[in-house]
Enzyme design. Structure first.
Site, PDB file in Angstrom:
ATOM      1  N   THR B 153     -60.211  24.372  18.832  1.00  0.00           N
ATOM      2  CA  THR B 153     -59.279  23.890  20.275  1.00  0.00           C
ATOM      3  C   THR B 153     -59.723  24.305  21.409  1.00  0.00           C
ATOM      4  O   THR B 153     -60.532  23.478  22.554  1.00  0.00           O
ATOM      5  CB  THR B 153     -58.601  24.135  19.788  1.00  0.00           C
ATOM      6  N   THR B 190     -52.688  32.578  10.503  1.00  0.00           N
ATOM      7  CA  THR B 190     -52.892  32.219  11.767  1.00  0.00           C
ATOM      8  C   THR B 190     -53.011  30.662  11.532  1.00  0.00           C
ATOM      9  O   THR B 190     -52.585  29.900  11.095  1.00  0.00           O
ATOM     10  CB  THR B 190     -54.423  32.904  12.111  1.00  0.00           C
ATOM     11  N   THR B 405     -53.500  16.911  29.514  1.00  0.00           N
ATOM     12  CA  THR B 405     -54.554  16.465  30.848  1.00  0.00           C
ATOM     13  C   THR B 405     -55.850  16.175  30.477  1.00  0.00           C
ATOM     14  O   THR B 405     -55.962  17.372  29.757  1.00  0.00           O
ATOM     15  CB  THR B 405     -53.734  16.888  32.219  1.00  0.00           C
TER      16      THR B 405
END
Lengths: 405, 405
Positions: B153, B190, B405
């Site tokens: 990510t 994790t 955003t």
């Protein structure tokens, strides 16, 4: 940049309290960094102190002196915390009390020392001691505003609050100042707070009123979760106005309300001027099963770096709020489907997920405001608790990366 | 910018594990964001999952399926966490398992779903489902590196580790990948970690070995103290190489060592690639009275925003380390005069204050390094614990203020 208008009030003078401020040049030359409070004979004094195990030398000496004598002077310096300074730090704190005592003709234990600033540097005693006469010279009932500026460290604005009430037909005044902008997660007190009243209140009741008010104000704020080594809040009652006895419940209640108002206002000014703060945030947890779980949930949200950076970005990232609630200690067996979250008046989360009625436009409109309230309803009981915090901005990093340089 | 060289290893292939990666365009078009693991029939699988009460839909479904069937497929998407999505989130997780099951000819409960990314957005099912055939088509024993990239990510680098050992005369291989850079304070696991071995290990022993290794690796790291809603770590044993029985202590020990090595390496890569990280920091607490107080002290230092911003600034601000130790929960009656702190090899604090031998030049030289070790000796006992963390930089704020955003 503080959040909202932080303007010092017109302080009520407190009969029996005079304050003098001077320049000792402790960290930087020229600025007023030394403050002395003179308390009239017969004043009662109560204090609450940091629970950090590494409490600073002045905290240790103030605690000790408070047990020995009725305090007549507070000696406060900024620019140096005299913390982590070992035996020589204790000696310096004692020596500075002795110096005030010699000049003022009292015993050393009637002087309480307070320090704030960099941790771990030796207190520059020559500069501190040589500024004492000027501070004593400056003593005045009108010294509150100068003192509010004189105790600042990374604060961008001086902080004060003042109020009065009628008790048994007599006007009672309360004035106070505080400082603090970083290393703020007070535990029994804030960085430094000095509050005085002209009421007559015996020490045990004064101590109780201070503890209650600190618990409702300074102990409900956090900027970065770091409890300071130097937290202290002092409350002085000079006894020049109405007497408040523990048995007179109406008088106690009137004073309690007024004191909480002053101390909550001081606590809020600290958050509004939090290092790098652009938002003033109220986190209210409702429907908790007990006080502890309400506070754990509220502080976990208020400390989350992800919630705080989302606040900075005005991003209604409610997933981060839920994630913080979900990891809060003490919320065993939380039924997430019973959790509701409001952002201002906007229903954000219902049944543990995004509310059907929620729109990003409505959430963003609230998040863009400088003052924001989160209401988190746990669906587990009847208890509510509120804490106040600020956001986490680039300036927080800048301020704290540059602090010692 | 990760700390140190984060280069993927040449993965050992694991006989019985094939991995396929495809582009579903879940958050952004074009990037590979969907990964499928295929596990040979007869594999044992163990998992550890987040303790966050708001655990994501795929975590709930994976836990449920793991109890029902022997897993044959892992389905992983990035770009969307499917967390805080309520009942429809659960339906989406189940439906995606069913779709893999239909294509592969297994039962839906043999498929475990994993998601990571933005919290609170509905999973874009059309895009996810339409990419499944391509991911299955791509299944290959050599798919590890593509998968390491496919689960990222805010990670700037893909993360993997691989090792092998000889057990009872047979070579045993372990390979693993992980992802995670923010919302990292794993609690039982994790963000996402997938580790596989060709050894034959029955489920109860596999679960125990995974728990031990997760506790020594992923549960010892923190980036921002925020426990994710989606933490999972899975360990697969395909049984194509040596059999490891609980009674064969030598074999268990050899495997345990190798597994801890792989998982600790994965955990370290997560910290090295922590959001905005410029420093890799080892916090070792020694001479603690028990494991809990050692960990509390280490994590309190590792979470302190003031310690982390000082690290970013390469400022040996040891007062902040002491202040954090002093507020750590569980350190009742800490005798601060017994505390010693080393910064690398430099003695920083002795007897609770700055060491007489300490110089700012020596401290600064260590703080300027990219990899720093704090050793905090409490003088209360014999227990040591280590945690790993990174610093807190402007980029952390930038990354997390801009995330949605």
């Amino acid at each position: 940049m503080a959040v909202g208008e932080l303007v010092l009030p017109e302080f009520e003078t407190i009969d029996g309290v005079r304050i003098g401020t001077a320049s000792a040049g402790i960290k930087k030359p020229g600025r007023k960094d030394l403050v002395i409070f003179e308390l009239a004979e017969g004043s009662s004094v109560a204090g609450v102190f940091t629970l950090n195990a590494f409490c600073a030398a002045p905290v240790q000496v103030s605690r000790e002196h408070l047990q020995k004598s009725a305090p007549r002077f507070f000696l406060i310096n900024t620019g140096n915390a005299n913390a982590g300074t070992g035996v020589s730090g204790l000696e310096n704190a004692r020596q500075s009390c002795q110096a005030v005592a010699d000049l003022a003709g009292v015993t050393a234990s009637a002087v309480l020392p307070f320090s704030t600033g960099v941790i771990g540097e030796p207190l520059p005693m020559d500069r501190l001691l040589s500024a004492l006469p000027a501070a004593l010279e400056a003593l005045s009932e009108k010294g509150w505003a100068d003192a509010a500026a004189g105790i600042m460290t990374t604060d961008t604005k001086p902080k004060g609050a003042t109020a009065s009430c009628m008790i048994n037909g007599q006007p009672v005044k309360i004035s106070g100042i505080a400082k603090g902008a970083g290393m703020i997660r007070p535990n029994m007190a804030t960085m430094l707070g000095f509050v005085a009243t002209d009421a007559a209140i015996a020490q045990p009741l004064l101590k109780q009123l201070l503890s209650e008010a600190a618990d409702a104000s300074f102990n409900r704020i956090t900027i970065d979760g770091d409890t300071s080594t130097n937290d202290c809040c002092m409350l002085v009652a000079t006894g020049r106005s109405a007497e408040i006895n523990a048995a007179d419940h109406q008088a106690v209640e009137a004073f309690r309300t007024c004191l909480k108002q002053v101390m909550t206002q001081l606590a809020h000014t600290i958050v509004r001027d939090g290092e790098g703060a652009t938002k003033f945030v109220t986190v209210k947890v409702e429907q908790a099963g007990c006080r502890e779980e309400a506070l754990e949930a509220a502080f976990t949200v208020a400390h989350s770096p992800l919630v705080k950076t989302a606040l900075y970005a005005s991003d209604a990232n409610w997933g981060r709020i839920l994630a913080a609630v979900g990891r809060a200690p003490g919320l065993e067996n939380l039924d997430v489907s019973g959790v509701t979250v409001y952002l201002g008046d906007v229903l954000l989360v219902e049944k543990g997920g995004r509310a059907a009625s929620y729109t990003e436009a409505a959430g963003s409109a609230v998040m863009k405001q400088a003052e924001i309230t989160f209401r988190i309803l746990l669906g587990r009981g009847e208890i509510s608790e509120t804490v106040w915090t600020c956001d986490f901005s680039h300036d927080y990093v800048t301020i704290n990366a540059d602090y010692r340089t």
